[in-house]
Motif scaffolding. Structure first.
Motif, PDB file in Angstrom:
ATOM      1  N   LEU A 167     -55.385  95.775  38.118  1.00 27.00           N
ATOM      2  CA  LEU A 167     -54.104  96.188  37.411  1.00 27.00           C
ATOM      3  C   LEU A 167     -53.043  95.943  36.995  1.00 27.00           C
ATOM      4  N   GLN A 168     -52.544  97.115  36.498  1.00 30.27           N
ATOM      5  CA  GLN A 168     -51.319  96.659  35.723  1.00 30.27           C
ATOM      6  C   GLN A 168     -49.976  95.981  35.980  1.00 30.27           C
ATOM      7  N   GLY A 169     -49.302  94.838  34.860  1.00 33.09           N
ATOM      8  CA  GLY A 169     -47.989  94.186  35.182  1.00 33.09           C
ATOM      9  C   GLY A 169     -48.850  92.630  34.993  1.00 33.09           C
ATOM     10  N   PRO A 170     -48.354  91.630  35.068  1.00 38.77           N
ATOM     11  CA  PRO A 170     -48.570  89.490  34.703  1.00 38.77           C
ATOM     12  C   PRO A 170     -49.067  89.644  36.326  1.00 38.77           C
ATOM     13  N   PRO A 171     -49.861  88.488  36.384  1.00 38.55           N
ATOM     14  CA  PRO A 171     -50.361  88.140  37.567  1.00 38.55           C
ATOM     15  C   PRO A 171     -48.946  87.356  38.525  1.00 38.55           C
ATOM     16  N   PRO A 172     -49.497  88.015  39.945  1.00 37.05           N
ATOM     17  CA  PRO A 172     -48.113  87.348  40.594  1.00 37.05           C
ATOM     18  C   PRO A 172     -48.643  85.772  40.759  1.00 37.05           C
ATOM     19  N   ALA A 173     -47.038  85.388  41.426  1.00 37.05           N
ATOM     20  CA  ALA A 173     -47.280  83.658  41.207  1.00 37.05           C
ATOM     21  C   ALA A 173     -47.769  83.931  42.458  1.00 37.05           C
ATOM     22  N   ASP A 174     -48.247  84.154  43.242  1.00 40.97           N
ATOM     23  CA  ASP A 174     -49.504  84.245  44.705  1.00 40.97           C
ATOM     24  C   ASP A 174     -50.480  85.124  44.448  1.00 40.97           C
ATOM     25  N   PRO A 175     -51.886  85.031  44.294  1.00 42.93           N
ATOM     26  CA  PRO A 175     -52.576  86.404  44.059  1.00 42.93           C
ATOM     27  C   PRO A 175     -53.428  86.194  45.474  1.00 42.93           C
ATOM     28  N   GLU A 176     -53.131  85.539  46.168  1.00 45.55           N
ATOM     29  CA  GLU A 176     -53.719  85.378  48.024  1.00 45.55           C
ATOM     30  C   GLU A 176     -54.165  86.442  48.299  1.00 45.55           C
TER      31      GLU A 176
END
Length: 337
Positions: A167-176
């Motif tokens: 996945l491109q882009g930074p990790p989301p605040a909630d990866p769940e």
């Protein structure tokens, strides 16, 4: 100018179902964006890609859910993928089906560029979303991957788990939500979007395989693509340019050869579509420049080379001509929004 990229009504309808599942009033949103909600029921209708990009952005704003694209995994059905879904279902194996998906992708949505490569560690299905006037929404790519994986699980009848999800882009605040949908190791800030499948999973026979139906769907898909593509050589040339630019400035004869056309035929077909090779190259570079500058992990020097400029100063001059500012000023303005 080349014709704008479009999205099939079948794919748009599935996006709308996923957004409505997330609490978004898409009927009101279509009205706000000047799009025809009723056209979702017309199998031949197509929606401008920029309209769909605006839809994604507004849906995220209204729902407050940046992972709303993952809802596509819950609404997947063969019709979501137009005739391509049925062609994929009737394939002998998942590998054969994904090969068809790559071949006929433009029927579903013109902005997506799929590629299937066999690597020692598995089969990599990679995805690039090319924007039109607007840079593509991250949710568009995430929805495509979630839908593709859910569809593969459905037709294989197995809880298929990729070896890796890119996945491109930074990790989301909630990866769940991503963990729940993909059930596989996630790599954010990846070079591209994609799914890495085990080779054994790709080669396993599909329960819905039917060679006669597969040939029939191939014919339908081929006829639709031929009718749809018609004179749209500009779009095909732009796809080739996107692939070739990181290797340096593409030559017209190289692009013509990739499209199985003579240089003269390519030139004439582009003129028929009221553009030229040089104009197409310039437009493609400008659109990609906008998309690359929105990715903070790319330096200006890297962007210059990705756009095929051997000399970065040529990129800076071209950028000032396109936008009236330097790339650095443009990126700073993006960051301040």
């Amino acid at each position: 100018m080349s014709e704008p990229r479009t999205t099939s009504s079948s794919w748009a309808q599935s996006i709308v179902q996923g957004l409505e599942m997330g609490g978004v009033d898409c009927r009101a949103l279509f009205l706000e964006l000047g799009m025809d909600y009723a056209a979702l029921g017309d199998a031949e209708a197509r929606f401008p890609q920029d309209g769909m990009t605006r839809l994604w952005h507004r849906a995220v704003e209204l729902s407050g859910n940046p992972a709303i694209g993952l809802n596509m995994a819950r609404v997947v059905r063969p019709a979501s993928l137009h005739v391509v879904g049925y062609a994929l279902m009737s394939s002998r194996t998942l590998r054969e089906g994904l090969t068809r998906l790559v071949r006929y992708q433009r029927i579903i949505a013109e902005g997506a560029d799929l590629n299937l490569r066999m690597l020692p560690e598995g089969g990599a299905l990679t995805l690039a979303i090319h924007g039109d006037r607007l840079p593509p929404a991250r949710q568009s790519a995430e929805a495509s991957l979630a839908c593709t994986l859910a569809f593969c699980r459905w037709i294989s009848g197995t809880p298929l788990k990729p070896l890796q999800v890119w996945l491109q882009g930074p990790p989301p605040a909630d990866p769940e939500p991503y963990r729940q949908v993909f059930q596989a190791p996630l790599q954010f800030d990846a070079e591209h979007y994609g799914l890495l499948f085990e080779l054994a999973d790709l080669e396993a026979p599909l329960p819905s395989a039917n060679e006669s139906l597969a040939q029939l769907h191939d014919r339908f898909a081929g006829e639709y693509l031929a009718r749809f593509s018609g004179s749209r050589v500009a779009h095909q040339a732009r796809q080739v340019l996107c692939r070739l630019l990181p290797q340096g400035e593409p030559r017209r004869d190289t692009v013509a050869q990739a499209l199985h056309l003579s240089e003269r035929t390519l030139q004439r077909r582009l003129q028929d579509e009221r553009t030229s090779f040089q104009q197409l190259l310039d437009d493609t570079r400008r659109e990609l420049a906008e998309q690359y500058l929105a990715q903070p992990n790319l330096t200006l020097l890297e962007i210059a080379y990705l756009l095929g400029f051997a000399d970065p100063s040529n990129f800076f001059r071209a950028f000032r001509r396109w936008f009236g500012s330097t790339p650095g000023e443009y990126r700073a303005a993006l960051d301040s929004r």
